[in-house]
Design an enzyme around this catalytic site. Structure first.
Site, PDB file in Angstrom:
ATOM      1  N   LYS A  59       0.857  -1.186   0.000  1.00  0.00           N
ATOM      2  CA  LYS A  59       0.000   0.000   0.000  1.00  0.00           C
ATOM      3  C   LYS A  59       0.885   1.225   0.000  1.00  0.00           C
ATOM      4  CE  LYS A  59      -3.996   2.053   0.421  1.00  0.00           C
ATOM      5  NZ  LYS A  59      -3.691   2.711  -0.867  1.00  0.00           N
ATOM      6  N   GLN A  78       7.309   3.866   3.809  1.00  0.00           N
ATOM      7  CA  GLN A  78       5.899   3.471   3.859  1.00  0.00           C
ATOM      8  C   GLN A  78       5.688   2.205   4.704  1.00  0.00           C
ATOM      9  OE1 GLN A  78       3.866   5.496   1.532  1.00  0.00           O
ATOM     10  NE2 GLN A  78       2.211   4.864   2.879  1.00  0.00           N
ATOM     11  N   LYS A 137       5.260   1.778  -3.136  1.00  0.00           N
ATOM     12  CA  LYS A 137       5.166   3.135  -3.688  1.00  0.00           C
ATOM     13  C   LYS A 137       5.442   3.045  -5.182  1.00  0.00           C
ATOM     14  CE  LYS A 137       4.573   7.451  -2.328  1.00  0.00           C
ATOM     15  NZ  LYS A 137       3.835   8.016  -1.187  1.00  0.00           N
ATOM     16  N   ASP A 157      -0.238  10.793  -4.554  1.00  0.00           N
ATOM     17  CA  ASP A 157       0.915  11.451  -3.915  1.00  0.00           C
ATOM     18  C   ASP A 157       1.135  12.707  -4.746  1.00  0.00           C
ATOM     19  OD1 ASP A 157       3.195  10.922  -1.829  1.00  0.00           O
ATOM     20  OD2 ASP A 157       4.281  11.570  -3.596  1.00  0.00           O
ATOM     21  N   ASN A 178      -2.279  19.000  -1.884  1.00  0.00           N
ATOM     22  CA  ASN A 178      -3.285  18.313  -1.075  1.00  0.00           C
ATOM     23  C   ASN A 178      -2.981  18.376   0.421  1.00  0.00           C
ATOM     24  OD1 ASN A 178      -3.873  15.303   0.184  1.00  0.00           O
ATOM     25  ND2 ASN A 178      -5.616  16.215  -0.870  1.00  0.00           N
TER      26      ASN A 178
HETATM   27  P1  NDP Z   1       0.648  17.789  -4.339  1.00  0.00           P
HETATM   28  O1  NDP Z   1       1.095  17.420  -5.703  1.00  0.00           O
HETATM   29  O2  NDP Z   1      -0.796  17.989  -4.095  1.00  0.00           O
HETATM   30  O3  NDP Z   1       1.414  19.118  -3.874  1.00  0.00           O
HETATM   31  C1  NDP Z   1       2.791  19.178  -3.813  1.00  0.00           C
HETATM   32  C2  NDP Z   1       3.202  20.557  -3.363  1.00  0.00           C
HETATM   33  O4  NDP Z   1       4.583  20.559  -3.091  1.00  0.00           O
HETATM   34  C3  NDP Z   1       2.982  21.624  -4.420  1.00  0.00           C
HETATM   35  O5  NDP Z   1       2.727  22.839  -3.781  1.00  0.00           O
HETATM   36  C4  NDP Z   1       4.326  21.644  -5.132  1.00  0.00           C
HETATM   37  O6  NDP Z   1       4.640  22.855  -5.793  1.00  0.00           O
HETATM   38  C5  NDP Z   1       5.267  21.435  -3.981  1.00  0.00           C
HETATM   39  N1  NDP Z   1       6.499  20.803  -4.471  1.00  0.00           N
HETATM   40  C6  NDP Z   1       6.621  19.588  -5.060  1.00  0.00           C
HETATM   41  N2  NDP Z   1       7.886  19.352  -5.403  1.00  0.00           N
HETATM   42  C7  NDP Z   1       8.573  20.434  -5.016  1.00  0.00           C
HETATM   43  C8  NDP Z   1       9.922  20.797  -5.079  1.00  0.00           C
HETATM   44  N3  NDP Z   1      10.838  19.976  -5.648  1.00  0.00           N
HETATM   45  N4  NDP Z   1      10.283  21.978  -4.544  1.00  0.00           N
HETATM   46  C9  NDP Z   1       9.374  22.800  -3.979  1.00  0.00           C
HETATM   47  N5  NDP Z   1       8.073  22.516  -3.896  1.00  0.00           N
HETATM   48  C10 NDP Z   1       7.678  21.360  -4.409  1.00  0.00           C
HETATM   49  O7  NDP Z   1       1.255  16.662  -3.376  1.00  0.00           O
HETATM   50  P2  NDP Z   1       0.792  16.247  -1.905  1.00  0.00           P
HETATM   51  O8  NDP Z   1       0.316  17.432  -1.165  1.00  0.00           O
HETATM   52  O9  NDP Z   1      -0.087  15.070  -2.033  1.00  0.00           O
HETATM   53  O10 NDP Z   1       2.169  15.718  -1.284  1.00  0.00           O
HETATM   54  C11 NDP Z   1       3.071  16.572  -0.574  1.00  0.00           C
HETATM   55  C12 NDP Z   1       3.990  15.728   0.296  1.00  0.00           C
HETATM   56  O11 NDP Z   1       3.205  14.972   1.235  1.00  0.00           O
HETATM   57  C13 NDP Z   1       4.852  14.701  -0.430  1.00  0.00           C
HETATM   58  O12 NDP Z   1       6.073  14.566   0.244  1.00  0.00           O
HETATM   59  C14 NDP Z   1       4.050  13.425  -0.283  1.00  0.00           C
HETATM   60  O13 NDP Z   1       4.871  12.275  -0.396  1.00  0.00           O
HETATM   61  C15 NDP Z   1       3.539  13.603   1.139  1.00  0.00           C
HETATM   62  N6  NDP Z   1       2.381  12.780   1.484  1.00  0.00           N
HETATM   63  C16 NDP Z   1       1.204  12.871   0.787  1.00  0.00           C
HETATM   64  C17 NDP Z   1       0.121  12.104   1.151  1.00  0.00           C
HETATM   65  C18 NDP Z   1      -1.212  12.257   0.496  1.00  0.00           C
HETATM   66  O14 NDP Z   1      -2.172  11.662   1.004  1.00  0.00           O
HETATM   67  N7  NDP Z   1      -1.343  13.011  -0.576  1.00  0.00           N
HETATM   68  C19 NDP Z   1       0.209  11.115   2.234  1.00  0.00           C
HETATM   69  C20 NDP Z   1       1.465  11.154   2.970  1.00  0.00           C
HETATM   70  C21 NDP Z   1       2.494  11.947   2.568  1.00  0.00           C
HETATM   71  P3  NDP Z   1       4.777  22.899  -7.408  1.00  0.00           P
HETATM   72  O15 NDP Z   1       3.374  22.930  -7.906  1.00  0.00           O
HETATM   73  O16 NDP Z   1       5.551  24.130  -7.695  1.00  0.00           O
HETATM   74  O17 NDP Z   1       5.519  21.650  -7.809  1.00  0.00           O
END
Ligand code: NDP
Length: 433
Positions: free
Chosen positions: A78, A99, A114, A154, A229
């Site tokens: 998962k 994970q 993953k 993700d 998210n």
């Molecule tokens: P989203 O794609 O919804 O959002 C990602 C955010 O992070 C955007 O604002 C993006 O900006 C920014 N971002 C991504 N890469 C970079 C980078 N290299 N430098 C600066 N900013 C960056 O993803 P999520 O919110 O789902 O995920 C965010 C984090 O949370 C990740 O680490 C993910 O693994 C973790 N996570 C998510 C879960 C989920 O349920 N969604 C569960 C557990 C952990 P931009 O648009 O400019 O790229």
């Protein structure tokens, strides 16, 4: 290192876990005798595949797809799928490895996995994203199933992408096996609160951690990075809990809004229009946009890194300390570098590692799997209550393990130890597999 050359992120994640396990292994020599560690760092299966698709100009594009099935001792693999140009084998393996322990900590019966692709959804039309998702699933479908491996979202994979992926899975398999993916729309098998779960859960964890020291969120300033998210629902829950989240960011810059981020405007820009965070400042009087730069330079009581790995380094940690930070809870996976974690912990800051603090997302995914299996549907209030209870248990398990292994309040040790012991026991029970 010899076996996994150039896999920087994966080696960082493995070190982060193994380096904290010394007191645990001292108490459990059976894990050494059973060679649990050697098996734990090797994925059960790893698939890499070509993802060809046609863009809107009729040009053929090729990306690389991945799925790492790391450990299924506790249940089906998962973990989410990440679509981002930075995705490579090392990134997928680091996320899959983390994970395993996170999923064990939730108390649900789920293994760790993953996946993703080096596809950049930014600037792509809906049709391009759909064709990419269909091509990705045309290969991935052979390896997944509700009892085998259950992907979710993700970075770069949200409700839209899960919809396209599920549609293609359904066509290929001639069935409606809803439990094969989580994060589905609530009208077709998705669970209430899954969208909010990771962000809400991180705030619940922070509340638990603060409550232990007689503190709370009321009137607190929270610094949040990211605007995806996880960040959006951290911001929403902080404000529902009487705190004020005053920042949000993306890879181009950040916004500061001293009145507290307007969540409805943020959702409109990010979830509906799929715009950039700079647009927030253009539309919200009194807020300002800072191009480039890091959000950590804004003073606050709490910090929630919710963007990506290694986004909070030593310099950021020093800025946070200068700004009077009391607690840091990781919404993202491994956003804080090891040096920054050490500095924050030495300075007496409460530090919640992502494995524990962001476990609410996958825990709610497991609830989605249960609902799919029983053809049941729980309402929002009931689901949020379950999430809150799970986060309370994750906090208690992490804190108790930190005490048991001699470092009360060290949640990094606590989360690693609690997750590891659960998985290691299951592996020993199941023999050499
Ligand atoms: P989203 O794609 O919804 O959002 C990602 C955010 O992070 C955007 O604002 C993006 O900006 C920014 N971002 C991504 N890469 C970079 C980078 N290299 N430098 C600066 N900013 C960056 O993803 P999520 O919110 O789902 O995920 C965010 C984090 O949370 C990740 O680490 C993910 O693994 C973790 N996570 C998510 C879960 C989920 O349920 N969604 C569960 C557990 C952990 P931009 O648009 O400019 O790229």
């Amino acid at each position: 290192e010899r076996r996994n050359p150039n896999e920087t992120e994966f080696l960082q994640a493995v070190h982060e876990v193994l380096d904290t396990l010394t007191p645990v292994l001292a108490e459990h020599p059976e894990f050494i005798e059973g060679d649990v560690l050697d098996r734990l760092v090797e994925p059960e299966r790893l698939v890499m595949f070509r993802v060809p698709w046609v863009d809107d100009e009729n040009r053929v594009r090729v990306n690389r797809g991945y799925r790492v099935q790391f450990n299924s001792a506790l249940g089906p693999f998962k973990g989410g799928l990440r679509f981002h140009p930075s995705v490579n084998l090392s990134v997928v393996k680091f996320l899959g490895f983390e994970q395993i322990f996170k999923n064990a900590l939730t108390g649900q019966r789920i293994g760790g996995g993953k996946g993703g692709a080096d596809f950049d959804p930014r600037g792509r039309s809906d049709h391009e994203v759909m064709r990419f998702c269909q091509s990705y699933m045309t290969e991935l479908y052979r390896y997944i199933g509700s009892q085998t491996d259950v992907p979710a979202g993700d970075i770069g994979v949200g409700g839209r992408e899960i919809g396209y992926l599920f549609g293609q899975y359904r066509r290929l398999t001639n069935g409606h096996e809803s439990g094969v993916l989580t994060g589905k729309g609530t009208g077709w098998g998705g669970a209430e609160v899954r969208t909010q779960a990771t962000g809400y859960g991180a705030v619940f964890f922070a509340q638990e951690m603060l409550a232990r020291t007689g503190d709370g969120l009321e009137g607190r300033r929270a610094i949040v990075s990211g605007s995806g998210n996880v960040a959006i629902y951290v911001i929403e829950k902080v404000s529902q809990s009487g705190g004020r989240a005053i920042t949000a960011s993306d890879s181009s810059g950040y916004v500061v809004d001293e009145q507290g981020i307007d969540v409805e405007l943020l959702k409109q820009i990010k979830e509906v229009e799929r715009g950039r965070i700079s647009e927030y400042a253009e539309r919200r009087p009194g807020s300002r946009y800072v191009a480039g730069g890091a959000v950590w330079e804004v003073p606050g009581d709490l910090a929630f890194p919710c963007a990506t790995q290694n986004e909070l380094g030593l310099e950021g940690a020093r800025s946070l300390l200068d700004g009077g930070v009391r607690a840091v809870a990781e919404g993202a996976n491994m956003p804080t570098t090891p040096e920054a974690v050490a500095l924050l912990q030495q300075s007496g800051v409460l530090f919640a590692p992502g494995k524990a603090a962001n476990a609410g997302g996958v825990a709610t995914s497991a609830l989605e799997m249960s609902q799919n299996a029983s053809r049941d549907r729980w309402d929002f209030a009931q689901s949020e209550e379950r999430l809150q209870r799970i986060m309370r248990d994750v906090h208690a398990a992490s804190y108790d393990a930190s005490e048991r292994y001699g470092r009360p309040g060290d949640y990094v040790l606590g989360a690693n130890a609690a997750g590891f012991v659960t998985v290691a026991r299951a592996m020993l029970d199941q023999g050499v597999v």
